[in-house]
Write a protein that holds these residues in place. Structure first.
Motif, PDB file in Angstrom:
ATOM      1  N   LEU A  97       2.140  -7.304  11.582  1.00 20.63           N
ATOM      2  CA  LEU A  97       2.309  -7.791  12.960  1.00 20.63           C
ATOM      3  C   LEU A  97       3.714  -8.340  13.186  1.00 20.63           C
ATOM      4  O   LEU A  97       4.310  -8.106  14.238  1.00 20.63           O
ATOM      5  N   GLY A 101       4.504  -5.387  15.303  1.00 17.60           N
ATOM      6  CA  GLY A 101       3.747  -5.769  16.489  1.00 17.60           C
ATOM      7  C   GLY A 101       2.296  -5.320  16.452  1.00 17.60           C
ATOM      8  O   GLY A 101       1.845  -4.672  15.522  1.00 17.60           O
ATOM      9  N   GLU A 102       1.596  -5.700  17.517  1.00 17.96           N
ATOM     10  CA  GLU A 102       0.158  -5.424  17.633  1.00 17.96           C
ATOM     11  C   GLU A 102      -0.150  -3.938  17.739  1.00 17.96           C
ATOM     12  O   GLU A 102      -1.146  -3.466  17.216  1.00 17.96           O
ATOM     13  N   GLN A 103       0.653  -3.223  18.474  1.00 19.22           N
ATOM     14  CA  GLN A 103       0.364  -1.824  18.791  1.00 19.22           C
ATOM     15  C   GLN A 103       0.946  -0.882  17.741  1.00 19.22           C
ATOM     16  O   GLN A 103       1.908  -0.166  17.993  1.00 19.22           O
ATOM     17  N   SER A 104       0.348  -0.857  16.560  1.00 17.85           N
ATOM     18  CA  SER A 104       0.809   0.047  15.512  1.00 17.85           C
ATOM     19  C   SER A 104      -0.390   0.578  14.739  1.00 17.85           C
ATOM     20  O   SER A 104      -1.411  -0.102  14.599  1.00 17.85           O
TER      21      SER A 104
END
Length: 170
Positions: A97, A101-104
């Motif tokens: 994170l 980041g969150e979107q991975s």
């Protein structure tokens, strides 16, 4: 695969020394090859050496630690060490994170693995939350019909069945 990683490691050690950062990836790869072939002891040795080199050359918070921690967590799960696996997956998720980041995909994969620890321990609500998050992330990244949604969707359905006694439309 283990032979290729060993050959790569020998060449890198000869060129750069025994504790160079370039050793981390092939050591982790060697550990993966051993784990996949059922040689858990050899996998552990490779992961231990990778960890030592990583900490000495790059520091424990380097993104290279993510793959290592995920693999160590998988090995710990295979050895029926859920508390240790949880710790490895949680640390990997924290680093993932922070770095990406969150979107991975990486975060989704780690959440799915961490959910398996919760499932193993009968912690259904925690598993459901992690699986829902992993599924949502992968759907946002790849679309609703992508094959990468199969694993988290199956795990979520199993968890919902165990937690709520039925599976509603997911």
């Amino acid at each position: 695969a283990a032979l290729a990683y060993s050959t790569s490691l020998d060449a890198r050690r000869a060129a750069n020394g025994a504790a160079h950062a370039s050793l981390v990836a092939p050591l982790v790869g060697l550990g993966e090859a051993h784990f996949k072939s059922g040689s858990n002891e050899l996998a552990q040795r490779a992961y231990d050496e990778a960890s030592d080199v990583l900490h000495a050359s790059l520091g424990e918070d380097h993104p290279e630690a993510i793959r290592l921690l995920r693999n160590v967590g998988e090995l710990q799960l295979a050895r029926c060490e859920p508390d240790e696996a949880r710790s490895s997956f949680e640390r990997a998720l924290t680093l993932q994170l922070a770095a990406f980041g969150e979107q991975s995909d990486g975060a989704a994969g780690i959440r799915n693995s961490l959910a398996l620890v919760h499932i193993d321990q009968g912690e259904w609500e925690e598993a459901e939350a992690l699986l829902t998050s992993a599924l949502w992330t992968r759907e946002q990244l790849h679309g609703a019909d992508h094959p990468d949604l199969c694993k988290p969707l199956l795990n979520l359905a199993t968890t919902l069945q165990a937690c709520h006694g039925s599976v509603t439309a997911v």
